[in-house]
Design a protein around this motif. Sequence first.
Motif, PDB file in Angstrom:
ATOM      1  N   SER A   1      35.366 125.661   9.699  1.00 56.01           N
ATOM      2  CA  SER A   1      34.849 126.862   9.995  1.00 56.01           C
ATOM      3  C   SER A   1      33.610 126.613  10.804  1.00 56.01           C
ATOM      4  O   SER A   1      33.200 127.623  11.524  1.00 56.01           O
ATOM      5  N   GLU A   2      33.049 125.341  10.666  1.00 52.69           N
ATOM      6  CA  GLU A   2      31.600 125.319  11.262  1.00 52.69           C
ATOM      7  C   GLU A   2      31.914 124.804  12.832  1.00 52.69           C
ATOM      8  O   GLU A   2      31.001 124.610  13.610  1.00 52.69           O
ATOM      9  N   ALA A   3      33.149 124.784  13.468  1.00 51.83           N
ATOM     10  CA  ALA A   3      33.280 124.203  14.748  1.00 51.83           C
ATOM     11  C   ALA A   3      34.328 125.015  15.570  1.00 51.83           C
ATOM     12  O   ALA A   3      35.691 124.966  15.219  1.00 51.83           O
ATOM     13  N   THR A   4      34.016 125.780  16.338  1.00 47.29           N
ATOM     14  CA  THR A   4      34.882 126.692  17.078  1.00 47.29           C
ATOM     15  C   THR A   4      35.179 126.019  18.618  1.00 47.29           C
ATOM     16  O   THR A   4      36.150 126.399  19.286  1.00 47.29           O
ATOM     17  N   VAL A   5      34.577 124.990  18.846  1.00 49.66           N
ATOM     18  CA  VAL A   5      34.666 124.016  20.020  1.00 49.66           C
ATOM     19  C   VAL A   5      34.563 122.573  19.369  1.00 49.66           C
ATOM     20  O   VAL A   5      33.872 122.415  18.436  1.00 49.66           O
ATOM     21  N   CYS A   6      35.095 121.562  20.214  1.00 50.84           N
ATOM     22  CA  CYS A   6      35.085 120.148  19.982  1.00 50.84           C
ATOM     23  C   CYS A   6      33.559 119.703  19.824  1.00 50.84           C
ATOM     24  O   CYS A   6      32.812 119.852  20.859  1.00 50.84           O
ATOM     25  N   MET A   7      33.235 119.039  18.937  1.00 48.91           N
ATOM     26  CA  MET A   7      31.944 118.650  18.765  1.00 48.91           C
ATOM     27  C   MET A   7      31.494 117.352  19.422  1.00 48.91           C
ATOM     28  O   MET A   7      30.429 116.985  19.572  1.00 48.91           O
ATOM     29  N   ARG A   8      32.495 116.887  20.179  1.00 47.80           N
ATOM     30  CA  ARG A   8      32.352 115.809  21.167  1.00 47.80           C
ATOM     31  C   ARG A   8      32.257 116.216  22.615  1.00 47.80           C
ATOM     32  O   ARG A   8      31.163 116.076  23.387  1.00 47.80           O
ATOM     33  N   CYS A   9      33.094 116.867  23.214  1.00 49.69           N
ATOM     34  CA  CYS A   9      33.100 117.223  24.606  1.00 49.69           C
ATOM     35  C   CYS A   9      32.350 118.764  24.722  1.00 49.69           C
ATOM     36  O   CYS A   9      32.171 119.146  25.693  1.00 49.69           O
ATOM     37  N   LYS A  10      32.453 119.266  23.847  1.00 53.49           N
ATOM     38  CA  LYS A  10      31.517 120.818  23.738  1.00 53.49           C
ATOM     39  C   LYS A  10      32.498 121.589  24.838  1.00 53.49           C
ATOM     40  O   LYS A  10      31.966 122.785  24.914  1.00 53.49           O
ATOM     41  N   LYS A  11      33.425 121.364  25.148  1.00 48.66           N
ATOM     42  CA  LYS A  11      34.353 122.329  26.287  1.00 48.66           C
ATOM     43  C   LYS A  11      35.498 122.939  25.545  1.00 48.66           C
ATOM     44  O   LYS A  11      35.918 123.840  25.840  1.00 48.66           O
ATOM     45  N   VAL A  12      36.373 121.903  24.898  1.00 47.20           N
ATOM     46  CA  VAL A  12      37.711 122.562  24.407  1.00 47.20           C
ATOM     47  C   VAL A  12      37.719 123.516  23.236  1.00 47.20           C
ATOM     48  O   VAL A  12      36.841 123.044  22.259  1.00 47.20           O
ATOM     49  N   LYS A  13      37.954 124.859  23.332  1.00 46.57           N
ATOM     50  CA  LYS A  13      37.895 125.681  22.257  1.00 46.57           C
ATOM     51  C   LYS A  13      39.154 125.611  21.336  1.00 46.57           C
ATOM     52  O   LYS A  13      40.409 125.295  21.780  1.00 46.57           O
ATOM     53  N   PHE A  14      39.228 125.869  20.145  1.00 46.95           N
ATOM     54  CA  PHE A  14      40.103 125.416  19.039  1.00 46.95           C
ATOM     55  C   PHE A  14      40.944 126.736  19.147  1.00 46.95           C
ATOM     56  O   PHE A  14      40.458 128.047  19.137  1.00 46.95           O
ATOM     57  N   THR A  15      42.173 126.602  19.286  1.00 46.56           N
ATOM     58  CA  THR A  15      43.228 127.818  19.106  1.00 46.56           C
ATOM     59  C   THR A  15      44.381 127.310  18.268  1.00 46.56           C
ATOM     60  O   THR A  15      44.434 125.951  17.744  1.00 46.56           O
ATOM     61  N   PRO A  16      45.446 128.246  18.008  1.00 43.65           N
ATOM     62  CA  PRO A  16      46.486 127.757  17.290  1.00 43.65           C
ATOM     63  C   PRO A  16      47.312 126.804  18.107  1.00 43.65           C
ATOM     64  O   PRO A  16      48.068 125.942  17.565  1.00 43.65           O
ATOM     65  N   VAL A  17      47.267 126.557  19.312  1.00 43.04           N
ATOM     66  CA  VAL A  17      47.826 125.550  20.101  1.00 43.04           C
ATOM     67  C   VAL A  17      46.801 124.011  20.261  1.00 43.04           C
ATOM     68  O   VAL A  17      47.380 123.090  20.068  1.00 43.04           O
ATOM     69  N   SER A  18      45.575 124.611  20.611  1.00 41.98           N
ATOM     70  CA  SER A  18      44.508 123.406  20.701  1.00 41.98           C
ATOM     71  C   SER A  18      44.029 123.246  19.246  1.00 41.98           C
ATOM     72  O   SER A  18      43.047 123.859  18.805  1.00 41.98           O
ATOM     73  N   ARG A  19      44.635 122.415  18.473  1.00 44.84           N
ATOM     74  CA  ARG A  19      44.195 122.081  17.108  1.00 44.84           C
ATOM     75  C   ARG A  19      43.123 121.233  16.751  1.00 44.84           C
ATOM     76  O   ARG A  19      42.583 120.738  17.521  1.00 44.84           O
ATOM     77  N   ARG A  20      42.344 121.764  15.702  1.00 46.31           N
ATOM     78  CA  ARG A  20      41.272 120.725  15.034  1.00 46.31           C
ATOM     79  C   ARG A  20      41.780 119.503  14.709  1.00 46.31           C
ATOM     80  O   ARG A  20      42.646 119.473  13.969  1.00 46.31           O
TER      81      ARG A  20
END
Length: 245
Positions: free
Chosen positions: A153-172
């Motif tokens: 819940s504390e990360a809506t985007v990748c904490m490394r690249c800061k670009k990729v947003k998390f979605t049901p397809v782009s998983r954490r």
Amino acid sequence: MVDRLANSEANSKRIGLVESCFGAAGQPLAIPGRVLIGEGVLTKLCRKKPKARQFFLFNDILVYGNIVIQKKKYNKQHIIPLESVTIDTVPDEGELRNGWLIKTPTKSFAVYAATATEKSEWMNHIGKCVRELLQKSGKSPTGEHAAVWVPDSEATVCMRCKKVKFTPVSRRHHCRKCGYVVCGPCSEKKFLLPSQSSKPVRVCEHCYGMLSGSLGPRSESMSRPGANFNNNTLSDDEDEDDSSD
């Protein structure tokens, strides 16, 4: 006090009751010299959300499990040797109050008590048990600990690249070295972390680079650079047993 309780009938009955609550799926807990110090419900900060867990503090181990029926049935038993434990307080933040970190080389996580007094009692008793164990064994406190995972819940985007947003397809995914929540492309590599697993585990590109550099020539054989993940189909829950707990 602990030595007097070790062979008492009352202590044996209490440990037997804990064993019966975990049932056949749990490991035997009664061994010579083991004493049940205390027990209680703590809120464990899990990958998805905070969850109530039943904890049992013995003089040499910490045991916890999922609550099926309070005081009657628990499952998913976890046993942590206290010799490897280090604890640190956690500042209060919003609804998460009275917390501390339980850190071990294999797994680290945060727990929260209902009150400040309860937190103090838990930390004092755990600390005392750890100190007495180390004193008896002559060992030094554990220096290396697994990272505490950042909750999803504390990360809506990748904490490394800061670009990729998390979605049901782009998983954490979670890096096993730093605990960051990262995207698939930023965590394609595996690396052997012996304290956590006998097999190479997922790490982010940043940690992979540091680990490879620190190991020099041996890094190729240990890191298995060709063993990448299929990031479209593999989540942390599938990637590692009990990763969500």
